[in-house]
Design an enzyme around this catalytic site. Structure first.
Site, PDB file in Angstrom:
ATOM      1  CG  ASP A  32      38.651  46.299  30.787  1.00 53.69           C
ATOM      2  OD1 ASP A  32      38.980  46.547  31.962  1.00 53.69           O
ATOM      3  OD2 ASP A  32      39.480  46.082  29.880  1.00 53.69           O
ATOM      4  NE  ARG A  45      42.275  48.807  40.492  1.00 52.79           N
ATOM      5  CZ  ARG A  45      42.271  48.842  39.154  1.00 52.79           C
ATOM      6  NH1 ARG A  45      42.778  49.877  38.516  1.00 52.79           N
ATOM      7  NH2 ARG A  45      41.781  47.830  38.472  1.00 52.79           N
ATOM      8  CG  HIS A  49      35.960  47.294  41.216  1.00 55.21           C
ATOM      9  ND1 HIS A  49      36.156  47.001  39.889  1.00 55.21           N
ATOM     10  CD2 HIS A  49      37.183  47.159  41.812  1.00 55.21           C
ATOM     11  CE1 HIS A  49      37.429  46.691  39.681  1.00 55.21           C
ATOM     12  NE2 HIS A  49      38.073  46.791  40.829  1.00 55.21           N
ATOM     13  CB  SER A  77      38.821  36.631  34.912  1.00 51.52           C
ATOM     14  OG  SER A  77      40.051  37.109  35.410  1.00 51.52           O
ATOM     15  CB  SER A  78      40.299  31.761  36.574  1.00 50.53           C
ATOM     16  OG  SER A  78      40.454  31.852  35.178  1.00 50.53           O
ATOM     17  CG  ASN A  80      39.702  39.501  37.701  1.00 50.88           C
ATOM     18  OD1 ASN A  80      38.508  39.526  37.396  1.00 50.88           O
ATOM     19  ND2 ASN A  80      40.621  40.122  36.953  1.00 50.88           N
ATOM     20  NE  ARG A  83      42.137  43.007  38.294  1.00 55.52           N
ATOM     21  CZ  ARG A  83      41.474  43.899  37.605  1.00 55.52           C
ATOM     22  NH1 ARG A  83      40.839  44.869  38.217  1.00 55.52           N
ATOM     23  NH2 ARG A  83      41.428  43.848  36.295  1.00 55.52           N
ATOM     24  NE  ARG A 200      38.562  43.975  27.367  1.00 54.79           N
ATOM     25  CZ  ARG A 200      39.376  43.083  27.903  1.00 54.79           C
ATOM     26  NH1 ARG A 200      39.526  41.912  27.342  1.00 54.79           N
ATOM     27  NH2 ARG A 200      40.056  43.358  28.999  1.00 54.79           N
ATOM     28  CG  LEU A 207      37.798  37.387  22.574  1.00 53.62           C
ATOM     29  CD1 LEU A 207      37.378  36.118  21.838  1.00 53.62           C
ATOM     30  CD2 LEU A 207      36.596  38.331  22.671  1.00 53.62           C
ATOM     31  CD  GLU A 219      28.268  39.521  13.907  1.00 56.87           C
ATOM     32  OE1 GLU A 219      29.038  40.468  13.701  1.00 56.87           O
ATOM     33  OE2 GLU A 219      28.157  38.550  13.129  1.00 56.87           O
TER      34      GLU A 219
HETATM   35  C1  FPP Z   1      37.457  45.398  35.015  1.00 60.75           C
HETATM   36  O1  FPP Z   1      37.819  46.728  35.295  1.00 60.75           O
HETATM   37  C2  FPP Z   1      36.438  44.971  35.936  1.00 60.75           C
HETATM   38  C3  FPP Z   1      36.571  43.952  36.841  1.00 60.75           C
HETATM   39  C4  FPP Z   1      37.791  43.164  37.016  1.00 60.75           C
HETATM   40  C5  FPP Z   1      35.508  43.578  37.743  1.00 60.75           C
HETATM   41  C6  FPP Z   1      34.129  43.748  37.204  1.00 60.75           C
HETATM   42  C7  FPP Z   1      33.267  43.946  38.353  1.00 60.75           C
HETATM   43  C8  FPP Z   1      32.206  44.754  38.395  1.00 60.75           C
HETATM   44  C9  FPP Z   1      31.656  45.486  37.247  1.00 60.75           C
HETATM   45  C10 FPP Z   1      31.495  44.963  39.653  1.00 60.75           C
HETATM   46  C11 FPP Z   1      30.494  43.909  39.902  1.00 60.75           C
HETATM   47  C12 FPP Z   1      31.228  42.761  40.406  1.00 60.75           C
HETATM   48  C13 FPP Z   1      30.909  42.037  41.430  1.00 60.75           C
HETATM   49  C14 FPP Z   1      31.905  41.019  41.848  1.00 60.75           C
HETATM   50  C15 FPP Z   1      29.631  42.232  42.159  1.00 60.75           C
HETATM   51  P1  FPP Z   1      39.334  47.034  35.677  1.00 60.75           P
HETATM   52  O2  FPP Z   1      39.411  47.097  37.161  1.00 60.75           O
HETATM   53  O3  FPP Z   1      40.242  46.036  35.042  1.00 60.75           O
HETATM   54  O4  FPP Z   1      39.496  48.448  35.055  1.00 60.75           O
HETATM   55  P2  FPP Z   1      40.843  49.078  34.480  1.00 60.75           P
HETATM   56  O5  FPP Z   1      41.269  48.225  33.313  1.00 60.75           O
HETATM   57  O6  FPP Z   1      40.394  50.436  34.075  1.00 60.75           O
HETATM   58  O7  FPP Z   1      41.838  49.094  35.611  1.00 60.75           O
END
Ligand code: FPP
Length: 252
Positions: A32, A45, A49, A77-78, A80, A83, A200, A207, A219
């Site tokens: 996260d 954003r 990523h 996640s299911s 996501n 977004r 996390r 979670l 843990e």
């Molecule tokens: C949470 O950060 C992260 C995600 C929803 C995606 C996780 C993906 C990656 C680490 C890249 C690799 C993934 C793939 C599909 C190859 P957030 O965007 O919720 O961050 P924020 O809470 O700061 O907005």
């Protein structure tokens, strides 16, 4: 370790990683903070990523070197899908890119790729890349990288319950024989080691529908680091924190 004489079967109890010095066999991470990392740098954003995917690559390598058997990453996640279409498109683009460019490297490193979640909801070309990657690396034994894609723990449990109910209705199993081990064997994680450590990042304490069953005795570690800044050192610190914990699994 003390075990009550009439303990119910506990499929989540690790055979190995007991804290107190042993490296966790299975680490799962809720990655996260990509968006906040990008925002703090005045970047889109998508840049967060992309840097997050780089962090995943570094952490996988560090986990392998530390002797971790399995690393499970929550990549999509299911929930996501909620977004923006642009952001979902960016994540899918990243996934495509990494599946195309990383499978051979994983294979050379002896890493088995496993997917948990309903990945078949993705675009057909991504499904094909996933299935080719899983098949290509299926005989690797050094370590498993499990990527959670379109994963939700509640949906995973619903699917397991439905399959067991169908088998019971067909007379194949008696309802009374359904126990923790039977349910665990129906989950996407059935062939993975028990979850020892769930991390996390980014200072959030939830979670978020990730590995709810599997986390029963894991843990939990919540760190403030934003995921793109998490690397080998942060993983080593997490493993050290785990090693310092005393795990009792409900005993004393
Ligand atoms: C949470 O950060 C992260 C995600 C929803 C995606 C996780 C993906 C990656 C680490 C890249 C690799 C993934 C793939 C599909 C190859 P957030 O965007 O919720 O961050 P924020 O809470 O700061 O907005």
């Amino acid at each position: 370790m003390f075990r009550p004489a009439k303990a119910a079967p506990r499929p989540v109890e690790p055979a190995g990683g007991q804290g107190g010095g042993a490296v966790p066999r299975h680490i799962a991470i809720i990655m996260d903070g990509n968006g906040r990392w990008a925002k703090a740098k005045g970047l889109p954003r998508a840049a967060g990523h992309k840097q997050g995917a780089e962090a995943a690559r570094k952490v996988l390598r560090a986990a392998g070197e530390a002797g971790v058997e399995c690393l499970t990453l929550y990549a999509f996640s299911s929930e996501n899908w909620r977004r923006s279409a642009d952001e979902v498109g960016d994540l899918m683009g990243l996934l495509r890119f990494y599946l195309r460019s990383e499978i051979e490297a994983l294979h050379k490193e002896g890493v088995r790729l496993k997917i948990i979640g309903d990945y078949k909801a993705f675009a057909p070309d991504i499904v094909k890349l996933i299935e080719e990657g899983v098949a290509r690396t299926s005989s690797n034994r050094r370590m498993t990288l499990a990527i959670a894609l379109n994963y939700g723990a509640q949906a995973e449990l619903v699917q397991a319950a439905r399959r067991l109910a169908e088998r019971a209705a067909a007379g194949e199993i008696a309802p009374a024989t359904i126990d923790e081990a039977v349910i665990g064997a129906e989950l996407d994680t059935a062939d993975l080691p028990p979850l020892d450590l769930l991390i996390r990042t980014s200072g959030e304490y939830r979670l978020s529908n990730f590995l709810l069953w599997q986390a029963a005795y894991a843990e939990l570690l919540f760190v403030d680091t934003l995921w793109p800044d998490f690397g080998a050192e942060a993983l080593a610190a997490a493993i050290a924190a785990y090693c310092g914990r005393e795990r009792r699994f409900g005993g004393r």
